[in-house]
Design a protein around this motif. Structure first.
Motif, PDB file in Angstrom:
ATOM      1  N   ALA A  69      81.496  79.674 109.554  1.00  0.00           N
ATOM      2  CA  ALA A  69      82.655  80.520 109.253  1.00  0.00           C
ATOM      3  C   ALA A  69      83.941  79.714 109.080  1.00  0.00           C
ATOM      4  CB  ALA A  69      82.833  81.584 110.336  1.00  0.00           C
ATOM      5  N   GLU A  70      84.058  78.632 109.805  1.00  0.00           N
ATOM      6  CA  GLU A  70      85.264  77.806 109.728  1.00  0.00           C
ATOM      7  C   GLU A  70      85.034  76.495 108.962  1.00  0.00           C
ATOM      8  OE1 GLU A  70      88.184  78.958 110.871  1.00  0.00           O
ATOM      9  OE2 GLU A  70      87.117  80.787 111.450  1.00  0.00           O
ATOM     10  N   ALA A  71      83.834  76.304 108.430  1.00  0.00           N
ATOM     11  CA  ALA A  71      83.512  75.055 107.720  1.00  0.00           C
ATOM     12  C   ALA A  71      84.151  75.041 106.329  1.00  0.00           C
ATOM     13  CB  ALA A  71      82.002  74.893 107.598  1.00  0.00           C
ATOM     14  N   GLU A  72      84.419  73.859 105.867  1.00  0.00           N
ATOM     15  CA  GLU A  72      84.938  73.698 104.504  1.00  0.00           C
ATOM     16  C   GLU A  72      83.848  74.099 103.502  1.00  0.00           C
ATOM     17  OE1 GLU A  72      87.951  72.757 103.360  1.00  0.00           O
ATOM     18  OE2 GLU A  72      88.645  72.806 105.437  1.00  0.00           O
ATOM     19  N   PRO A  73      84.195  74.833 102.461  1.00  0.00           N
ATOM     20  CA  PRO A  73      83.193  75.219 101.461  1.00  0.00           C
ATOM     21  C   PRO A  73      82.452  74.035 100.853  1.00  0.00           C
ATOM     22  CG  PRO A  73      85.211  76.469 101.148  1.00  0.00           C
ATOM     23  CD  PRO A  73      85.498  75.427 102.203  1.00  0.00           C
ATOM     24  N   ASP A  74      83.147  72.907 100.676  1.00  0.00           N
ATOM     25  CA  ASP A  74      82.494  71.734 100.089  1.00  0.00           C
ATOM     26  C   ASP A  74      81.350  71.223 100.960  1.00  0.00           C
ATOM     27  OD1 ASP A  74      84.232  71.851  97.983  1.00  0.00           O
ATOM     28  OD2 ASP A  74      85.485  70.181  98.656  1.00  0.00           O
ATOM     29  N   VAL A  75      81.431  71.467 102.256  1.00  0.00           N
ATOM     30  CA  VAL A  75      80.359  71.039 103.157  1.00  0.00           C
ATOM     31  C   VAL A  75      79.133  71.929 102.963  1.00  0.00           C
ATOM     32  CG1 VAL A  75      79.668  70.836 105.587  1.00  0.00           C
ATOM     33  CG2 VAL A  75      81.928  70.068 104.862  1.00  0.00           C
ATOM     34  N   MET A  76      79.352  73.234 102.870  1.00  0.00           N
ATOM     35  CA  MET A  76      78.240  74.185 102.783  1.00  0.00           C
ATOM     36  C   MET A  76      77.718  74.334 101.348  1.00  0.00           C
ATOM     37  SD  MET A  76      78.049  74.623 105.943  1.00  0.00           S
ATOM     38  CE  MET A  76      76.651  75.703 106.016  1.00  0.00           C
ATOM     39  N   TYR A  77      78.495  73.912 100.388  1.00  0.00           N
ATOM     40  CA  TYR A  77      78.094  73.962  98.976  1.00  0.00           C
ATOM     41  C   TYR A  77      78.239  72.574  98.354  1.00  0.00           C
ATOM     42  CZ  TYR A  77      78.007  79.014  99.182  1.00  0.00           C
ATOM     43  OH  TYR A  77      77.706  80.307  99.505  1.00  0.00           O
ATOM     44  N   PRO A  78      77.435  71.623  98.819  1.00  0.00           N
ATOM     45  CA  PRO A  78      77.542  70.265  98.263  1.00  0.00           C
ATOM     46  C   PRO A  78      77.059  70.227  96.814  1.00  0.00           C
ATOM     47  CG  PRO A  78      75.642  70.434  99.700  1.00  0.00           C
ATOM     48  CD  PRO A  78      76.372  71.740  99.798  1.00  0.00           C
ATOM     49  N   GLU A  79      77.615  69.306  96.092  1.00  0.00           N
ATOM     50  CA  GLU A  79      77.164  69.084  94.714  1.00  0.00           C
ATOM     51  C   GLU A  79      75.741  68.521  94.749  1.00  0.00           C
ATOM     52  OE1 GLU A  79      78.738  69.768  91.821  1.00  0.00           O
ATOM     53  OE2 GLU A  79      80.338  70.685  93.005  1.00  0.00           O
ATOM     54  N   PRO A  80      74.990  68.699  93.664  1.00  0.00           N
ATOM     55  CA  PRO A  80      73.652  68.100  93.622  1.00  0.00           C
ATOM     56  C   PRO A  80      73.710  66.610  93.939  1.00  0.00           C
ATOM     57  CG  PRO A  80      73.963  69.548  91.757  1.00  0.00           C
ATOM     58  CD  PRO A  80      75.304  69.434  92.454  1.00  0.00           C
ATOM     59  N   ARG A  81      72.770  66.171  94.711  1.00  0.00           N
ATOM     60  CA  ARG A  81      72.620  64.770  95.131  1.00  0.00           C
ATOM     61  C   ARG A  81      73.660  64.318  96.153  1.00  0.00           C
ATOM     62  NH1 ARG A  81      71.019  64.951  89.864  1.00  0.00           N
ATOM     63  NH2 ARG A  81      68.857  64.345  89.486  1.00  0.00           N
ATOM     64  N   GLU A  82      74.537  65.226  96.616  1.00  0.00           N
ATOM     65  CA  GLU A  82      75.445  64.892  97.710  1.00  0.00           C
ATOM     66  C   GLU A  82      74.694  65.112  99.021  1.00  0.00           C
ATOM     67  OE1 GLU A  82      79.057  67.137  97.640  1.00  0.00           O
ATOM     68  OE2 GLU A  82      79.978  65.829  96.166  1.00  0.00           O
ATOM     69  N   PRO A  83      75.071  64.407 100.075  1.00  0.00           N
ATOM     70  CA  PRO A  83      74.402  64.586 101.361  1.00  0.00           C
ATOM     71  C   PRO A  83      74.567  66.012 101.890  1.00  0.00           C
ATOM     72  CG  PRO A  83      75.954  62.732 101.435  1.00  0.00           C
ATOM     73  CD  PRO A  83      76.132  63.404 100.117  1.00  0.00           C
ATOM     74  N   ILE A  84      73.522  66.508 102.536  1.00  0.00           N
ATOM     75  CA  ILE A  84      73.562  67.861 103.089  1.00  0.00           C
ATOM     76  C   ILE A  84      73.410  67.858 104.611  1.00  0.00           C
ATOM     77  CG2 ILE A  84      72.703  68.921 100.972  1.00  0.00           C
ATOM     78  CD1 ILE A  84      69.949  69.112 102.339  1.00  0.00           C
ATOM     79  N   GLU A  85      73.321  66.688 105.206  1.00  0.00           N
ATOM     80  CA  GLU A  85      73.063  66.586 106.642  1.00  0.00           C
ATOM     81  C   GLU A  85      74.124  67.291 107.481  1.00  0.00           C
ATOM     82  OE1 GLU A  85      72.770  64.025 104.491  1.00  0.00           O
ATOM     83  OE2 GLU A  85      70.588  63.894 104.561  1.00  0.00           O
TER      84      GLU A  85
END
Length: 117
Positions: free
Chosen positions: A47-63
């Motif tokens: 809920a408080e996370a940055e959208p870029d963290v929860m919606y990474p671009e393809p091939r960006e880290p998702i950890e």
């Protein structure tokens, strides 16, 4: 978008996250479940996370996003929402888009009231 391989679908059929989501859907199917319900969304660790963290671009880290999801109290309803919406972007219910594409293939074939019977 690449094709989903049969081994990915077979793995999805046994994935405990998908099985939990199907059981959750069965429990609420007769209730007042709303896919866009705000109540559970506000309880999510994201809920408080940055959208870029929860919606990474393809091939960006998702950890980082998966770590946020790992202890989330609404992980299962979140995954149900993503599967019902056939959402193939972002991190939902502690699943990556690639995993969810295979789960979506299985989800559409699951009889909501037959799981766990």
């Amino acid at each position: 978008m690449r094709r989903i391989r049969p081994d990915e679908v077979a793995r999805a059929r046994r994935d405990p996250r998908l099985l939990d989501a199907a059981e959750y859907r069965n429990e609420i199917i007769r209730g007042a479940y709303r896919m866009s319900g705000d109540d559970w969304l506000r309880q999510g660790n994201c809920a408080e996370a940055e959208p870029d963290v929860m919606y990474p671009e393809p091939r960006e880290p998702i950890e980082q996003a998966l770590a946020i999801c790992s202890s989330c109290p609404v992980r299962t309803p979140c995954l149900v929402r993503a599967l019902e919406a056939r959402d193939r972007h972002g991190i939902w219910g502690a699943t990556a888009p690639r995993e969810r594409r295979a789960m979506i293939e299985v989800w559409k074939d699951i009889n909501p009231l037959a799981v766990g019977a």
